[in-house]
Design a protein around this motif. Structure first.
Motif, PDB file in Angstrom:
ATOM      1  N   CYS A   1      38.010  -2.043  47.917  1.00  0.00           N
ATOM      2  CA  CYS A   1      37.956  -0.576  47.879  1.00  0.00           C
ATOM      3  C   CYS A   1      36.730  -0.026  48.592  1.00  0.00           C
ATOM      4  N   THR A   2      35.785  -0.900  48.928  1.00  0.00           N
ATOM      5  CA  THR A   2      34.460  -0.464  49.372  1.00  0.00           C
ATOM      6  C   THR A   2      34.475   0.400  50.638  1.00  0.00           C
ATOM      7  N   PRO A   3      35.218   0.027  51.693  1.00  0.00           N
ATOM      8  CA  PRO A   3      35.205   0.902  52.872  1.00  0.00           C
ATOM      9  C   PRO A   3      35.627   2.336  52.532  1.00  0.00           C
ATOM     10  N   GLY A   4      36.659   2.471  51.703  1.00  0.00           N
ATOM     11  CA  GLY A   4      37.119   3.805  51.318  1.00  0.00           C
ATOM     12  C   GLY A   4      36.096   4.523  50.466  1.00  0.00           C
ATOM     13  N   MET A   5      35.465   3.780  49.537  1.00  0.00           N
ATOM     14  CA  MET A   5      34.427   4.380  48.694  1.00  0.00           C
ATOM     15  C   MET A   5      33.300   4.925  49.564  1.00  0.00           C
ATOM     16  N   ILE A   6      32.879   4.121  50.535  1.00  0.00           N
ATOM     17  CA  ILE A   6      31.751   4.529  51.382  1.00  0.00           C
ATOM     18  C   ILE A   6      32.130   5.750  52.228  1.00  0.00           C
ATOM     19  N   MET A   7      33.356   5.781  52.735  1.00  0.00           N
ATOM     20  CA  MET A   7      33.743   6.917  53.564  1.00  0.00           C
ATOM     21  C   MET A   7      33.901   8.187  52.723  1.00  0.00           C
ATOM     22  N   ALA A   8      34.362   8.040  51.481  1.00  0.00           N
ATOM     23  CA  ALA A   8      34.437   9.208  50.587  1.00  0.00           C
ATOM     24  C   ALA A   8      33.027   9.693  50.253  1.00  0.00           C
ATOM     25  N   ALA A   9      32.112   8.733  50.031  1.00  0.00           N
ATOM     26  CA  ALA A   9      30.726   9.096  49.726  1.00  0.00           C
ATOM     27  C   ALA A   9      30.062   9.759  50.933  1.00  0.00           C
ATOM     28  N   MET A  10      30.455   9.349  52.109  1.00  0.00           N
ATOM     29  CA  MET A  10      29.936   9.941  53.346  1.00  0.00           C
ATOM     30  C   MET A  10      30.225  11.442  53.372  1.00  0.00           C
ATOM     31  N   ASP A  11      31.459  11.796  53.020  1.00  0.00           N
ATOM     32  CA  ASP A  11      31.871  13.214  52.967  1.00  0.00           C
ATOM     33  C   ASP A  11      30.999  13.951  51.948  1.00  0.00           C
ATOM     34  N   LEU A  12      30.789  13.330  50.771  1.00  0.00           N
ATOM     35  CA  LEU A  12      29.981  13.977  49.730  1.00  0.00           C
ATOM     36  C   LEU A  12      28.551  14.207  50.210  1.00  0.00           C
ATOM     37  N   LEU A  13      27.913  13.138  50.720  1.00  0.00           N
ATOM     38  CA  LEU A  13      26.493  13.251  51.064  1.00  0.00           C
ATOM     39  C   LEU A  13      26.273  14.149  52.275  1.00  0.00           C
ATOM     40  N   ASP A  14      27.320  14.349  53.041  1.00  0.00           N
ATOM     41  CA  ASP A  14      27.237  15.286  54.145  1.00  0.00           C
ATOM     42  C   ASP A  14      27.163  16.731  53.635  1.00  0.00           C
ATOM     43  N   ARG A  15      27.770  16.968  52.456  1.00  0.00           N
ATOM     44  CA  ARG A  15      27.806  18.329  51.901  1.00  0.00           C
ATOM     45  C   ARG A  15      26.718  18.555  50.869  1.00  0.00           C
ATOM     46  N   VAL A  16      26.391  17.500  50.104  1.00  0.00           N
ATOM     47  CA  VAL A  16      25.486  17.638  48.962  1.00  0.00           C
ATOM     48  C   VAL A  16      24.409  16.557  49.084  1.00  0.00           C
ATOM     49  N   SER A  17      23.145  16.972  49.248  1.00  0.00           N
ATOM     50  CA  SER A  17      22.123  15.956  49.510  1.00  0.00           C
ATOM     51  C   SER A  17      21.613  15.292  48.229  1.00  0.00           C
ATOM     52  N   ASP A  18      21.752  16.003  47.098  1.00  0.00           N
ATOM     53  CA  ASP A  18      21.235  15.431  45.844  1.00  0.00           C
ATOM     54  C   ASP A  18      22.291  15.577  44.743  1.00  0.00           C
ATOM     55  N   PRO A  19      23.406  14.833  44.866  1.00  0.00           N
ATOM     56  CA  PRO A  19      24.505  15.023  43.916  1.00  0.00           C
ATOM     57  C   PRO A  19      24.183  14.479  42.531  1.00  0.00           C
ATOM     58  N   SER A  20      24.701  15.151  41.509  1.00  0.00           N
ATOM     59  CA  SER A  20      24.593  14.636  40.143  1.00  0.00           C
ATOM     60  C   SER A  20      25.617  13.500  39.986  1.00  0.00           C
TER      61      SER A  20
END
Lengths: 282, 166
Positions: free
Chosen positions: B103-122
């Motif tokens: 699942c890791t490639p998908g997890m990382i790409m989903a996280a990429m979208d998040l960190l692109d929008r939110v720099s300090d996510p809870s």
């Protein structure tokens, strides 16, 4: 699986798309974000001779608030774009719960409304807000009140030569607040029951109330029995509980492996209470 | 009958002719040999096929290749720069954010979208952002730790420290 073969068109304008629909009618399927259509094609539950991809028609995108408090949402607006736009906070909170981020990045408001999955969340929200669906064809534009739009499972008032171009919500009454509450089937994420309510008090009485319900019947519906039981009441806990008893009045309640009709009916009453209480600010 | 598709994948322009029914994930894996993008469920549920398309996470099993015409697609193969792992990749390693790795490639790409929008996510925002990605090894605890760690690295420039559950 891989979808069965189809012909593909990507019209460059709404006019070209409408011309293709006039020509091919029911033999063509519209592709917007593809998050309802592609899973069905891939599972081969559905098939189509041709696809008309309207996904790039920028004129159908956007959240446009009117000066009078109304709101028009272009059919091709994705859930993510809706979340980034000038939308009511309670609607944003509801939309954050639809699918997952990947789905929200691709799935469109118009696509979900037009697909009319009986467990889809947006139809209930649209019914609570009221308003109208704007449909265009080569012969012109017409509007259908949202109350008359959802006819059955995956069945709406859209004709095969029409495109849903936008949804218009009117200004809500003074002081109106809304809420959406749901319980979902944890594996699919689809709502077993979802209830949207918009309420406004006037002189200590419930002066405005619209309640939309999804997941329960063969199409999303307005719970008019709840609305009339609450109307003019003080909106207190007892009035809410009594009104919620009417949540499935007149409905043939869905029954499946996830929830039989008795359970769904009971949950419809519970979720109606939660939605009403939240809409009333409790 | 085929359609011509021109797209950018991991910074490289690609010109391909595809059947309209060809899924983006098939194009990536079978024609471009980018097999880091996985097919898990094939029903739009599991997120193993997540890539970014014009910066936003999408499930490439639910996008037609023709829909990606003109798009800028990034797969897991495109996130390391000049031989150095992306902070998300380092953090998944350091925080033991994977077991089998499917699942890791998908997890990382989903996280990429998040960190692109939110720099300090809870943690709650992180869990919401990976709701469309399923891990069947054990759970999400260290995945959340890894994404949080990567966010910190991206903000501060300091590299990850080792250690998982603690």
């Amino acid at each position: 699986m891989i979808p069965a073969a189809f012909a593909y068109h990507r019209p460059q304008s709404l006019g070209d798309a409408l011309a293709l629909l006039s020509e091919h009618g029911a033999a063509a399927k519209l592709l917007a974000g593809g998050h309802s259509l592609l899973p069905l094609l891939r599972l081969r539950v559905a098939s189509t001779e041709r696809i008309v991809d309207i996904g790039r028609l920028g004129e159908l995108k956007g959240v446009r608030p009117g000066a009078d408090g109304s709101l028009e949402i272009g059919g091709l607006t994705t859930y993510s774009e809706l979340l980034a736009g000038a939308t009511m906070p309670w609607v944003k909170e509801a939309v954050e719960g639809i699918g997952d981020v990947q789905v929200r990045n691709r799935g469109t408001v118009g696509g979900a409304i037009a697909h009319a999955d009986p467990a889809s969340d947006l139809p209930a929200i649209a019914l609570a807000l009221g308003g109208e669906i704007v449909l265009q064809s080569s012969s012109g534009t017409r509007t259908v009140p949202v109350d008359e739009f959802f006819l059955g499972p995956f069945e709406t008032a859209i004709r095969s030569d029409e495109i849903l171009t936008s949804i218009r919500f009117p200004a809500q009454p003074e002081g109106a607040t809304g809420a959406y509450r749901r319980i979902d089937q944890p594996a699919s994420g689809y709502s077993l029951v979802g209830v949207a309510a918009v309420a406004a008090m006037a002189d200590g009485r419930v002066g405005h109330l619209r309640v939309g319900v999804t997941g329960v019947g063969e199409a999303a519906y307005r719970a008019r029995g709840v609305e009339s039981a609450m109307g003019g009441s003080d909106g207190g806990t007892e009035a809410v509980a009594a009104a919620a008893e009417h949540a499935v009045d007149g409905m043939e309640v869905n029954s499946d492996i996830h929830a039989d009709a008795a359970y769904r009916s009971a949950m419809a009453r519970v979720i109606t209470i939660r939605a009403l209480e939240a809409a009333l600010g409790r | 009958m085929t359609e011509h598709v021109s797209l950018t994948v991991n910074g490289i322009g690609r010109e391909v002719d595809v059947e309209p029914r060809r899924l983006l994930v098939q194009l990536l894996r079978e024609e471009l040999d980018l097999t880091g993008t996985h097919v898990g469920c094939d029903t739009s549920q599991c997120g193993a096929c997540t890539v970014t398309m014009d910066g936003r996470a999408v499930k490439s099993c639910t996008v037609l290749a023709v829909q990606a015409d003109g798009a800028n697609v990034t797969t897991i193969e495109g996130v390391a720069k000049a031989g150095a792992m992306h902070p998300l990749q380092s953090a998944f390693w350091e925080k033991h954010g994977l077991q089998c790795g499917f699942c890791t490639p998908g997890m990382i790409m989903a996280a990429m979208d998040l960190l692109d929008r939110v720099s300090d996510p809870s943690d709650e925002e992180i869990r919401h952002a990976i709701e469309g990605n399923i891990c069947r090894c054990t759970g999400y605890h260290n995945i959340v730790l890894a994404i949080r760690e990567a966010a910190r690295t991206l903000r501060t420039g300091e590299t990850a420290s080792a250690g998982g559950v603690s």
